[in-house]
Structures are given as C-alpha cells and as structure tokens.
Scaffold this motif. Structure first.
Motif, short mmCIF file in Angstrom:
data_model
loop_
_atom_site.label_atom_id
_atom_site.label_comp_id
_atom_site.label_asym_id
_atom_site.label_seq_id
_atom_site.Cartn_x
_atom_site.Cartn_y
_atom_site.Cartn_z
N GLY A 96 0.78 -1.22 0.00
CA GLY A 96 0.00 0.00 0.00
C GLY A 96 0.82 1.27 0.00
N VAL A 97 2.12 1.16 -0.30
CA VAL A 97 2.98 2.33 -0.30
C VAL A 97 2.82 3.15 -1.57
CG1 VAL A 97 5.39 3.12 -0.23
CG2 VAL A 97 4.66 1.20 1.20
N ILE A 98 2.65 2.47 -2.71
CA ILE A 98 2.47 3.15 -3.99
C ILE A 98 1.29 2.55 -4.73
CG2 ILE A 98 4.93 3.73 -4.22
CD1 ILE A 98 5.18 1.42 -6.22
N GLY A 99 0.79 3.28 -5.75
CA GLY A 99 -0.30 2.78 -6.57
C GLY A 99 0.22 1.92 -7.72
N TRP A 100 -0.72 1.25 -8.40
CA TRP A 100 -0.31 0.31 -9.45
C TRP A 100 0.26 1.03 -10.68
CZ3 TRP A 100 -2.57 0.36 -14.30
CH2 TRP A 100 -3.78 1.04 -14.42
N ILE A 101 -0.20 2.25 -10.95
CA ILE A 101 0.33 2.98 -12.11
C ILE A 101 1.80 3.32 -11.87
CG2 ILE A 101 0.17 5.12 -13.44
CD1 ILE A 101 -2.83 5.08 -12.97
N ARG A 102 2.09 3.82 -10.68
CA ARG A 102 3.49 4.13 -10.37
C ARG A 102 4.33 2.85 -10.35
NH1 ARG A 102 5.46 8.58 -6.12
NH2 ARG A 102 4.48 9.78 -7.79
N ALA A 103 3.77 1.75 -9.88
CA ALA A 103 4.51 0.49 -9.85
C ALA A 103 4.93 0.07 -11.26
CB ALA A 103 3.66 -0.61 -9.20
N ILE A 104 4.00 0.16 -12.22
CA ILE A 104 4.34 -0.19 -13.60
C ILE A 104 5.41 0.75 -14.15
CG2 ILE A 104 3.44 -0.29 -15.95
CD1 ILE A 104 0.76 -1.21 -14.76
N ALA A 105 5.28 2.04 -13.85
CA ALA A 105 6.27 3.01 -14.31
C ALA A 105 7.65 2.68 -13.72
CB ALA A 105 5.86 4.41 -13.91
N TYR A 106 7.66 2.28 -12.46
CA TYR A 106 8.94 1.91 -11.83
C TYR A 106 9.54 0.66 -12.47
CZ TYR A 106 8.92 5.29 -7.96
OH TYR A 106 8.98 6.43 -7.21
N PHE A 107 8.71 -0.33 -12.81
CA PHE A 107 9.23 -1.52 -13.50
C PHE A 107 9.97 -1.13 -14.78
CE2 PHE A 107 5.56 -4.28 -11.69
CZ PHE A 107 6.27 -4.46 -10.50
N VAL A 108 9.33 -0.26 -15.55
CA VAL A 108 9.94 0.19 -16.81
C VAL A 108 11.24 0.94 -16.53
CG1 VAL A 108 9.63 1.63 -18.85
CG2 VAL A 108 7.71 0.27 -17.98
N ALA A 109 11.21 1.84 -15.57
CA ALA A 109 12.40 2.64 -15.24
C ALA A 109 13.55 1.76 -14.77
CB ALA A 109 12.04 3.67 -14.17
N GLN A 110 13.23 0.75 -13.98
CA GLN A 110 14.28 -0.14 -13.45
C GLN A 110 14.91 -0.98 -14.56
OE1 GLN A 110 11.77 -2.02 -10.61
NE2 GLN A 110 11.93 -0.35 -9.13
N ALA A 111 14.07 -1.53 -15.44
CA ALA A 111 14.61 -2.33 -16.54
C ALA A 111 15.47 -1.47 -17.46
CB ALA A 111 13.47 -2.97 -17.32
N ALA A 112 14.99 -0.29 -17.80
CA ALA A 112 15.76 0.60 -18.67
C ALA A 112 17.03 1.07 -17.98
CB ALA A 112 14.90 1.81 -19.06
N GLY A 113 16.94 1.39 -16.70
CA GLY A 113 18.11 1.83 -15.96
C GLY A 113 19.19 0.76 -15.86
N ALA A 114 18.76 -0.50 -15.64
CA ALA A 114 19.73 -1.59 -15.57
C ALA A 114 20.44 -1.79 -16.91
CB ALA A 114 19.03 -2.88 -15.15
N LEU A 115 19.69 -1.72 -18.00
CA LEU A 115 20.29 -1.87 -19.33
C LEU A 115 21.27 -0.74 -19.64
CD1 LEU A 115 17.14 -2.99 -21.35
CD2 LEU A 115 19.10 -4.40 -20.74
N ILE A 116 20.89 0.49 -19.30
CA ILE A 116 21.77 1.63 -19.55
C ILE A 116 23.00 1.58 -18.66
CG2 ILE A 116 21.94 4.14 -19.39
CD1 ILE A 116 20.34 3.18 -21.78
N GLY A 117 22.79 1.26 -17.39
CA GLY A 117 23.92 1.20 -16.45
C GLY A 117 24.96 0.19 -16.87
N TYR A 118 24.50 -1.02 -17.25
CA TYR A 118 25.45 -2.05 -17.68
C TYR A 118 26.06 -1.69 -19.03
CZ TYR A 118 27.59 -6.66 -17.80
OH TYR A 118 28.51 -7.68 -17.82
N GLY A 119 25.27 -1.05 -19.88
CA GLY A 119 25.80 -0.62 -21.17
C GLY A 119 26.93 0.38 -21.02
N ILE A 120 26.80 1.30 -20.09
CA ILE A 120 27.89 2.25 -19.82
C ILE A 120 29.12 1.52 -19.32
CG2 ILE A 120 28.59 4.19 -18.36
CD1 ILE A 120 25.69 5.12 -18.39
N LEU A 121 28.92 0.50 -18.48
CA LEU A 121 30.04 -0.30 -17.99
C LEU A 121 30.78 -0.96 -19.15
CD1 LEU A 121 31.36 -1.42 -15.31
CD2 LEU A 121 29.95 -3.45 -15.67
N VAL A 122 30.02 -1.55 -20.09
CA VAL A 122 30.63 -2.20 -21.26
C VAL A 122 31.41 -1.17 -22.09
CG1 VAL A 122 30.12 -3.37 -23.44
CG2 VAL A 122 28.91 -4.04 -21.34
N ALA A 123 30.89 0.06 -22.14
CA ALA A 123 31.52 1.08 -22.97
C ALA A 123 32.83 1.59 -22.38
CB ALA A 123 30.55 2.25 -23.18
#
Length: 553
Positions: A96-123
């Motif tokens: 009950g800390v956050i709503g479902w819309i924000r939860a979905i937005a966070y899922f997207v942000a986390q997946a994109a952030g992980a891909l970008i973060g690791y991509g920078i490491l590879v670079a």
C-alpha cells in the motif's frame, strides 16, 4: 462542481501550477528511479570485475554491492524511494505504499536503468574486464554454482529476497516512521550480508533487473528464469504476510472482507508454527478460543492477545532467519571459500537484518540469554519470557533445517567442517573452563550493550540500533570466534548440535551465556540504570518535537 473548481483556480492562480507540479513530481520519480538503477548497476558491477590484472574477492564484491545500494538510496531515496528492484516495487504496491500505475512506471524505469547502467560499464571498460577466465559468462552475470540444482537455486533466491523485502516492509512500518536517518546504511549492509551469505551459490541477485542487464548485454540466459520467479514471488508473499501479520497495531474488525482476509493470513501463519496440531487444538492451546466474541454478525479480535501471538511468532521467524543466513555465511570447503573474518562480519550483518525486520514487532531478542536479561530488567513477564525461549529454540531448529534442505551435503560437511557447518566447538588449545570463561565474558559485553540500549537515558537514540548491534556482534565474533565459536547464544549452538548429533562441550554454550545474562543485567540494573528526571523528560520531549517539526518542514 466544475464551476467551483474554475472559481477556485481563478481565485488562486497557483492552483494550476500545483497540478502541473504534481505531474512534474511523478516524472521526477520516474527518472529518479531510472537514474538510481543505472547508477547502482554501473557501480556494483564495476566492483565485481576480476581478471589477472584486476584482483578481487567475494567479500569485496559483496561489500561493494551493498555500498552501491547505500549510494543510490542516499541520492534518490527522497526522490523516488529508490526501489531499484521490481521485487521491492511489487512489495510496495501490495503493502500500500504506492499505486499500481506508479509500480508499472517503476518496473519500466528499473529495466531501462539496468540496461543503460550495464551498457555504460561495457563502454568504459576493456573487453577483458567484461569477459575473461574468471567470468566467462560476463562480469556480474548471475549463474548457479556447480552442485546447486535449479530447485535449490530458486528456493535460495526466494528465501534471501524474503529477507530483503522484510527489511523494506519494516522500514515502511508506521512504528518505524521516525527511524529513517540511517535507512541507506541499513539497506546497504543488508544487501552486503545477503550477498556474502548466498552469493557463492546463486549470485544472490534478489533483483530481476539486476540480472537482466548483464544477461542482455552478454546474451547469457542460463537459468535466468530463476532470478525472476524467486524474487518476485518472495516480494509478493513477504509483503502480504508482513501486512497481514505484523504491520501496525490497530484493532481488527472482522466484519469487513479485507479484515477477514487478514485473519485468514493470521490463521495460516499460526498453523505453520504447530503443523502437527489441527487448527482447533492450536487455537485452544494458544488461548484463541477467548479471542473472539460474537455480536451483530461481527467478530472483534482483542488486540492484546493477538499482539502476544504475533510477537512470539515474529521471534520464532527472526531466530530462524538468524540461523539460516548466519550459518549459510559460514559454509567453507574447496568450492566455497570463506574466512573467519567474512563469517564474523556476515553474522553481525545478519543480526542487523533480524533486528531491522522484527525489532518493532517483538524486540528481536534472538537469544535466550537476551530474553533472560529482559526479564531481570523487568521488561517482559515470566510467561512471555518462557514463550520467547520456546520460540527461539523452535526457530533455530527450523532455520538450520532449512539450511540443510537447500544446500548440497558437501556444503554442510567438509574437511573444514567435519561435524557440520556452524557447529560451535572449542579450540584444541583451550580447556573447557577457559572456553566457559570466554563465552561468559563476551556475553557479558553483549548484555551490557542491550542494557545500554534499554536505559531510559537512551530512549530517543534508537534509529541506528540495528547497525550498532550488528557491528557489536561482528566485533565479538572476530574477537573470540576462533577460540569458542563466539556463540553467546544457547539457541544458536543448540540447532547445529541437534541436527548433527554433536554434543562435545555443549554445556559451555548454555552455562556461559545464561550466567553472563543474569549477572550483567542485575549489575547494570542496580548499579548503572537511572530513570529520567522530570526536567530531563521534558527536554527529551521538546527535542523530539523539534525534530518532528523539522522533518515536516
């Protein structure tokens, strides 16, 4: 209604700006979560690089991961909450800390952030640092260790993620609302502990997107499903159990459907405590028959008796957690390398996790010696002390049993631990009486710390208690671990002894800690403890009020 809203906006030109500010805040949360996850993955995975030129170790990698979490939460905790992890976000939604819309937005942000973060490491790193002899699948790719089956792997990921989510739920608990200052440190040390505990077995992901980034960039998908199923199921199960069984202390009116669901959860958990009894016998034995009264088709649960049941249950789970995580961090053989330093620090961090999770529920004694001291200190009744003692013994037995169930036999028994992992025994150079003296003295120190925390003069200094206890246990384990095993806890020694049938000098681990608890608590109570005077109480109240006002401002 629309006319009133229009008039309100006309009379207050800032109303529209506040509406836009709300959307700007939501956008800031999204990008805050995205950047936080990218920063975390970049720093943490860079800390796992190991080649002939870049020396590393399991302990160093685990500590780096935890400190990377600390950095991310410190930077973006006030922006987005810094979940960094879909399992935490799922738990936050169910809690009950956050709503479902924000939860979905966070899922997207986390997946994109992980891909970008690791991509920078590879670079930024040379190819030899990303893939090499020490990490053929790619740096930071989570894989199962040899000898660990898929079932064992998913169960380990499930259990350690349960611990992580339990820490998050305890931070969200209203009773801990004012204990937020050291949250980044507590989360960082928690993650370090769980990685030190289970990293050699599964990689200790606990985070689907943390595993996703390296898997995508290195095209490594072996057993990848484990790092989604285990953590996400753990996030859902743990958050619901904590919300139903441990959160808050309000009276539960079972006339509502939501309350009925909560009560079902309570009964299920009670059944787990006494699986050999049917529900009716269990309820009668624990006094549940008097917990309900009928009236107007409404069942009203009496808070005090429910709180007692919840408290004892929490103590049992906390002690089981101590044994499972603490002893897993002591595994050592030719495949899973370890050291006295790593084991001692890990045990201290496990105590930190247990106190953080259940301190606000049951006090998280975890130890019959600590419970004896609380009784002497007049903080607990005799019946409750006996209930705690039983809960600790049962919890320790269950925790060590889970450890034996999820680990291969060569992790429990090896040339380094022929009688069983985590079994406390005396160093060959010590006599039994010397061992007794060592256990007595180090437990005296532990109980002195407890009495200091319970002292009325420290009533407002509780925010970092889990950290202080964790570091104290680590210190005492480093000091005496190679001499006696530094048990300080009869339940912690009892479980490995009964599971492995090894009772040499076992009496030392009861007599020493229990005698130390009795002596130390009596001395502190009568020689050092002092109640606050009225002027000091007023000053403490005013200080707390000023702090609360500053936080609200």
């Amino acid at each position: 209604m629309s006319q009133q809203k229009q008039k309100s906006q006309e009379s207050n030109p800032n109303a529209r700006w506040r509406l836009e500010g709300h959307h700007r805040s939501a956008l800031a949360c999204f990008f805050g979560e995205f950047v936080a996850t990218a920063v975390f993955v970049f720093i943490a995975c860079m800390g796992c690089v190991e080649t002939p030129l870049f020396q590393n170790s399991h302990f160093r990698s685990g500590l780096t991961f935890g400190l990377a979490i600390l950095i991310a939460i410190q930077c973006f905790g006030s922006v987005s909450g810094a979940h960094l992890n879909p399992a935490i976000t799922l738990a936050a939604w169910l809690y009950g800390v956050i709503g479902w819309i924000r939860a979905i937005a966070y899922f997207v942000a986390q997946a994109a952030g992980a891909l970008i973060g690791y991509g920078i490491l590879v670079a930024v790193l040379p190819e030899s640092a990303i893939k090499g002899v020490d990490n053929p699948a790619g740096v930071c790719v989570t894989v199962l260790a040899s000898g660990i089956s898929e079932l064992q792997g998913v169960f380990i990921e499930f259990l350690i993620t349960c611990c992580l989510v339990m820490v998050a739920c305890s931070v969200w608990d209203p009773r801990n609302a004012k204990l937020q200052d050291s949250v980044p440190v507590r989360f960082g040390l928690t993650v370090s502990c769980l990685i030190l505990t289970a990293g050699l077995f599964t990689g200790a992901s606990m985070n689907p997107t943390r595993s996703l980034g390296p898997a995508v960039w290195n095209d490594s998908w072996e057993h990848h499903w484990i790092y989604w199923v285990g953590p996400l199921v753990a996030g859902a199960v743990t958050s619901l159990i904590y919300r139903m069984a441990f959160k808050g202390d309000e009276e539960i009116d079972l006339s509502s459907s939501d309350a009925k669901i909560r009560m079902i959860g309570e009964v299920v958990v009670v059944q787990l405590v006494s699986i050999t009894h049917n529900l009716r016998a269990t309820c009668t034995y624990m006094g549940l028959s008097s917990l309900f009264r009928s009236g107007s088709n409404c069942w009203l649960l009496q808070r005090r008796q429910l709180d007692n049941i919840t408290t004892v249950l929490a103590e049992m789970i906390a002690t089981a957690m101590l044994m499972f995580l603490g002893c897993m961090g002591c595994v050592q053989n030719s495949v899973f390398t370890n050291s006295n330093f790593q084991s001692a620090v890990n045990f201290g961090f496990v105590v930190l996790i247990c106190i953080q999770c259940f301190g606000c529920v049951c006090g998280a004694h975890l130890n019959p010696a600590v419970t004896l001291a609380t009784y002497v200190y007049n903080m607990i009744s005799l019946p409750m002390a006996v209930a705690y003692f039983v809960a600790q013994m049962v919890g320790a037995f269950i925790g060590y049993g889970l450890l034996k169930a999820v680990l291969p036999e060569n992790a429990i028994y090896s040339t380094d631990t022929p009688n069983g992992v985590c079994l406390t025994s005396l160093n060959s150079t010590l006599t039994p009486w010397q061992g007794l003296a060592v256990e007595f003295l180090i437990t005296c120190v532990l109980i002195s710390i407890c009495c200091g925390v319970w002292d009325p003069r420290n009533a407002t200094k509780q925010d970092s208690v889990p950290v202080r206890f964790g570091l104290a246990i680590a210190c005492l384990s480093l000091t005496a671990g190679q001499l006696t095993g530094a048990s300080m806890n009869p339940a912690r020694s009892f479980a490995p002894a009964i599971w492995n049938g090894a009772w040499d000098d076992h009496w030392i681990y009861w007599v020493g800690p229990m005698a130390a608890a009795l002596v130390t608590s009596v001395i502190y109570k009568h020689a050092f403890r002092r109640e606050l005077e009225e002027s000091e109480v007023d000053e403490t109240t005013m200080s707390t009020k000023r702090t609360s006002e500053a936080e609200l401002a």
